[in-house]
Design a protein around this motif. Structure first.
Motif, PDB file in Angstrom:
ATOM      1  N   LEU A 155       0.830  -1.201   0.000  1.00 22.88           N
ATOM      2  CA  LEU A 155       0.000   0.000   0.000  1.00 22.88           C
ATOM      3  C   LEU A 155       0.867   1.254   0.000  1.00 22.88           C
ATOM      4  CD1 LEU A 155      -3.019   0.915   0.319  1.00 22.88           C
ATOM      5  CD2 LEU A 155      -2.568   1.043   2.776  1.00 22.88           C
ATOM      6  N   ASP A 156       0.443   2.271  -0.765  1.00 19.47           N
ATOM      7  CA  ASP A 156       1.098   3.574  -0.703  1.00 19.47           C
ATOM      8  C   ASP A 156       0.782   4.172   0.666  1.00 19.47           C
ATOM      9  OD1 ASP A 156       1.698   6.369  -0.853  1.00 19.47           O
ATOM     10  OD2 ASP A 156       1.639   6.257  -3.029  1.00 19.47           O
ATOM     11  N   LEU A 157       1.790   4.308   1.498  1.00 19.88           N
ATOM     12  CA  LEU A 157       1.574   4.690   2.891  1.00 19.88           C
ATOM     13  C   LEU A 157       1.581   6.191   3.122  1.00 19.88           C
ATOM     14  CD1 LEU A 157       3.733   1.946   4.645  1.00 19.88           C
ATOM     15  CD2 LEU A 157       1.279   1.951   4.181  1.00 19.88           C
ATOM     16  N   SER A 158       1.376   6.945   2.039  1.00 17.57           N
ATOM     17  CA  SER A 158       1.277   8.399   2.182  1.00 17.57           C
ATOM     18  C   SER A 158      -0.108   8.922   1.812  1.00 17.57           C
ATOM     19  CB  SER A 158       2.336   9.103   1.317  1.00 17.57           C
ATOM     20  OG  SER A 158       2.091   8.855  -0.066  1.00 17.57           O
ATOM     21  N   HIS A 159      -0.957   8.068   1.249  1.00 20.58           N
ATOM     22  CA  HIS A 159      -2.292   8.490   0.823  1.00 20.58           C
ATOM     23  C   HIS A 159      -3.322   8.285   1.928  1.00 20.58           C
ATOM     24  CE1 HIS A 159      -1.189   8.153  -3.753  1.00 20.58           C
ATOM     25  NE2 HIS A 159      -0.615   9.149  -3.138  1.00 20.58           N
ATOM     26  N   TRP A 160      -4.551   8.755   1.670  1.00 18.70           N
ATOM     27  CA  TRP A 160      -5.584   8.771   2.714  1.00 18.70           C
ATOM     28  C   TRP A 160      -5.976   7.391   3.253  1.00 18.70           C
ATOM     29  CZ3 TRP A 160     -10.171   6.260   2.048  1.00 18.70           C
ATOM     30  CH2 TRP A 160     -10.558   5.937   0.748  1.00 18.70           C
ATOM     31  N   PRO A 161      -5.975   6.294   2.441  1.00 18.26           N
ATOM     32  CA  PRO A 161      -6.291   4.993   3.052  1.00 18.26           C
ATOM     33  C   PRO A 161      -5.305   4.617   4.165  1.00 18.26           C
ATOM     34  CG  PRO A 161      -6.462   4.841   0.666  1.00 18.26           C
ATOM     35  CD  PRO A 161      -5.794   6.147   0.974  1.00 18.26           C
ATOM     36  N   ALA A 162      -4.018   4.900   3.920  1.00 22.50           N
ATOM     37  CA  ALA A 162      -3.009   4.597   4.933  1.00 22.50           C
ATOM     38  C   ALA A 162      -3.184   5.503   6.150  1.00 22.50           C
ATOM     39  CB  ALA A 162      -1.610   4.767   4.353  1.00 22.50           C
ATOM     40  N   THR A 163      -3.606   6.757   5.901  1.00 23.20           N
ATOM     41  CA  THR A 163      -3.841   7.679   7.015  1.00 23.20           C
ATOM     42  C   THR A 163      -4.981   7.181   7.892  1.00 23.20           C
ATOM     43  OG1 THR A 163      -3.087   9.559   5.674  1.00 23.20           O
ATOM     44  CG2 THR A 163      -4.404  10.062   7.635  1.00 23.20           C
ATOM     45  N   LEU A 164      -6.047   6.690   7.254  1.00 23.32           N
ATOM     46  CA  LEU A 164      -7.173   6.130   8.015  1.00 23.32           C
ATOM     47  C   LEU A 164      -6.724   4.908   8.821  1.00 23.32           C
ATOM     48  CD1 LEU A 164     -10.173   6.350   5.493  1.00 23.32           C
ATOM     49  CD2 LEU A 164      -9.730   7.784   7.501  1.00 23.32           C
ATOM     50  N   LEU A 165      -5.911   4.050   8.206  1.00 29.45           N
ATOM     51  CA  LEU A 165      -5.403   2.868   8.904  1.00 29.45           C
ATOM     52  C   LEU A 165      -4.507   3.267  10.078  1.00 29.45           C
ATOM     53  CD1 LEU A 165      -4.534   0.494   5.911  1.00 29.45           C
ATOM     54  CD2 LEU A 165      -6.428   0.260   7.521  1.00 29.45           C
ATOM     55  N   TYR A 166      -3.745   4.344   9.885  1.00 31.51           N
ATOM     56  CA  TYR A 166      -2.883   4.813  10.971  1.00 31.51           C
ATOM     57  C   TYR A 166      -3.726   5.300  12.153  1.00 31.51           C
ATOM     58  CZ  TYR A 166       0.013   7.966  13.688  1.00 31.51           C
ATOM     59  OH  TYR A 166       0.642   8.613  14.723  1.00 31.51           O
ATOM     60  N   TYR A 167      -4.786   6.066  11.863  1.00 29.49           N
ATOM     61  CA  TYR A 167      -5.658   6.538  12.945  1.00 29.49           C
ATOM     62  C   TYR A 167      -6.363   5.365  13.621  1.00 29.49           C
ATOM     63  CZ  TYR A 167      -5.004  11.380  11.491  1.00 29.49           C
ATOM     64  OH  TYR A 167      -4.455  12.613  11.199  1.00 29.49           O
ATOM     65  N   LEU A 168      -6.747   4.362  12.825  1.00 29.16           N
ATOM     66  CA  LEU A 168      -7.399   3.190  13.394  1.00 29.16           C
ATOM     67  C   LEU A 168      -6.437   2.434  14.315  1.00 29.16           C
ATOM     68  CD1 LEU A 168      -9.753   0.740  11.573  1.00 29.16           C
ATOM     69  CD2 LEU A 168      -7.971  -0.147  13.055  1.00 29.16           C
ATOM     70  N   THR A 169      -5.214   2.221  13.846  1.00 26.21           N
ATOM     71  CA  THR A 169      -4.249   1.475  14.658  1.00 26.21           C
ATOM     72  C   THR A 169      -3.866   2.257  15.905  1.00 26.21           C
ATOM     73  OG1 THR A 169      -2.318   0.027  14.397  1.00 26.21           O
ATOM     74  CG2 THR A 169      -2.025   2.296  13.742  1.00 26.21           C
ATOM     75  N   SER A 170      -3.987   3.589  15.854  1.00 27.13           N
ATOM     76  CA  SER A 170      -3.679   4.417  17.017  1.00 27.13           C
ATOM     77  C   SER A 170      -4.676   4.213  18.149  1.00 27.13           C
ATOM     78  CB  SER A 170      -3.638   5.901  16.623  1.00 27.13           C
ATOM     79  OG  SER A 170      -2.588   6.156  15.708  1.00 27.13           O
ATOM     80  N   THR A 171      -5.886   3.728  17.826  1.00 24.70           N
ATOM     81  CA  THR A 171      -6.872   3.469  18.881  1.00 24.70           C
ATOM     82  C   THR A 171      -6.462   2.284  19.751  1.00 24.70           C
ATOM     83  OG1 THR A 171      -8.207   2.013  17.450  1.00 24.70           O
ATOM     84  CG2 THR A 171      -8.753   4.367  17.461  1.00 24.70           C
TER      85      THR A 171
END
Length: 280
Positions: A57-73
């Protein structure tokens, strides 16, 4: 005769109620198994087919950003907020007795999972996918033979040095690696912060323990919509850990299995303790 007939009808009603309870309990167990299978499906398929989803996955686009916020929970200290918010939200949708037992069971289960996770990580000493990948790059400052022998502060410094070494001067999110990768600054910070071993996945154990333990009581209370939301959150947690390069499929699968054992143990313990308390 009238009393006898009334007694027979009462006995029949009690028997009927017991049969309904048995069927309901059976349905809860069946749905719990299906929930667990849904959570374990993706890492199982990846493991059986010997596939990896990182770096995919391109880890700079919005899907990766959403996954990052999810994993932060599921990252400390935000994981505590996640549990408290869930408890507060579920209070409105659940039978109050079931809610009280759920709070006790999740608290017990999460305490066990936290302790077990730290013990297993130091035993298996498995490197993370992102560090393995960084160590394979040309002239990498990360050497896995010595990386985990260092203190956490030194490991963080090595990860930051590796990321800085491969960053494009005009675009720090772009890494000149093989294959080339785009990684957001927030995720790069997460990589430099999470420098422990990979196995098992603490985020996954946390999430799945919460999901399975809560699902038992949510199903008993008929809170189906909330149960679906919690399931999707747990599914997203395990998936995000693999896509973001933090864990291998076997880490997530094993953590899902461990969480199932911890959840079952927690539910049994709380139900027995609650029953004895009520009997007094």
């Amino acid at each position: 005769m009238l009393k006898k007939a009334r007694h027979v009808r009462l006995s029949a009603k009690l028997l009927q109620d017991q049969e309904v309870d048995v069927v309901t309990q059976y349905q809860v167990y069946l749905r719990l198994i299906l929930i667990w299978l849904g959570l374990a499906l993706l890492p199982s398929v990846l493991l059986l087919t010997d596939q990896q989803v990182f770096p995919w996955l391109d880890l700079s686009h919005w899907p990766a950003t959403l996954l990052y916020y999810l994993t932060s929970t599921g990252t400390s200290p935000y994981a505590i907020v996640t549990v408290l918010v869930f408890w507060a939200l579920s209070f409105k949708f659940m039978n109050k007795v079931h809610w009280q037992k759920m709070v006790l069971a999740t608290l017990f289960g999460l305490t066990v999972s936290f302790t077990l996770n730290h013990g297993l990580k130091s035993h298996f000493e498995e490197p993370r996918p992102n560090f393995t990948w960084l160590s394979q790059q040309a002239d990498s400052p990360i050497d896995l033979a010595t990386f985990y022998q260092q203190k956490s502060k030194e490991r963080r410094a090595d990860v930051k040095a590796a990321l800085h070494q491969y960053q494009d001067e005009s675009n720090p999110q772009q890494l000149h690696t093989v294959p080339p990768m785009n990684v957001s600054k927030s995720l790069q910070h997460h990589w430099a912060h999470e420098v422990g071993y990979a196995f098992p996945s603490g985020h996954t154990i946390f999430a799945i323990t919460l999901v399975l333990t809560a699902s038992y009581f949510l199903l008993l209370s008929g809170a189906t919509s909330l149960n679906i939301i919690v399931f999707l959150w747990g599914l997203g947690m395990g998936t995000s850990r693999m896509l973001l390069g933090m864990h291998w499929p076997q880490d997530v699968l094993a953590s899902t299995c461990l969480a199932a054992i911890i959840s079952a143990f927690s539910i049994v313990i709380i139900e027995k303790v609650w029953g004895r308390f009520q009997a007094k």
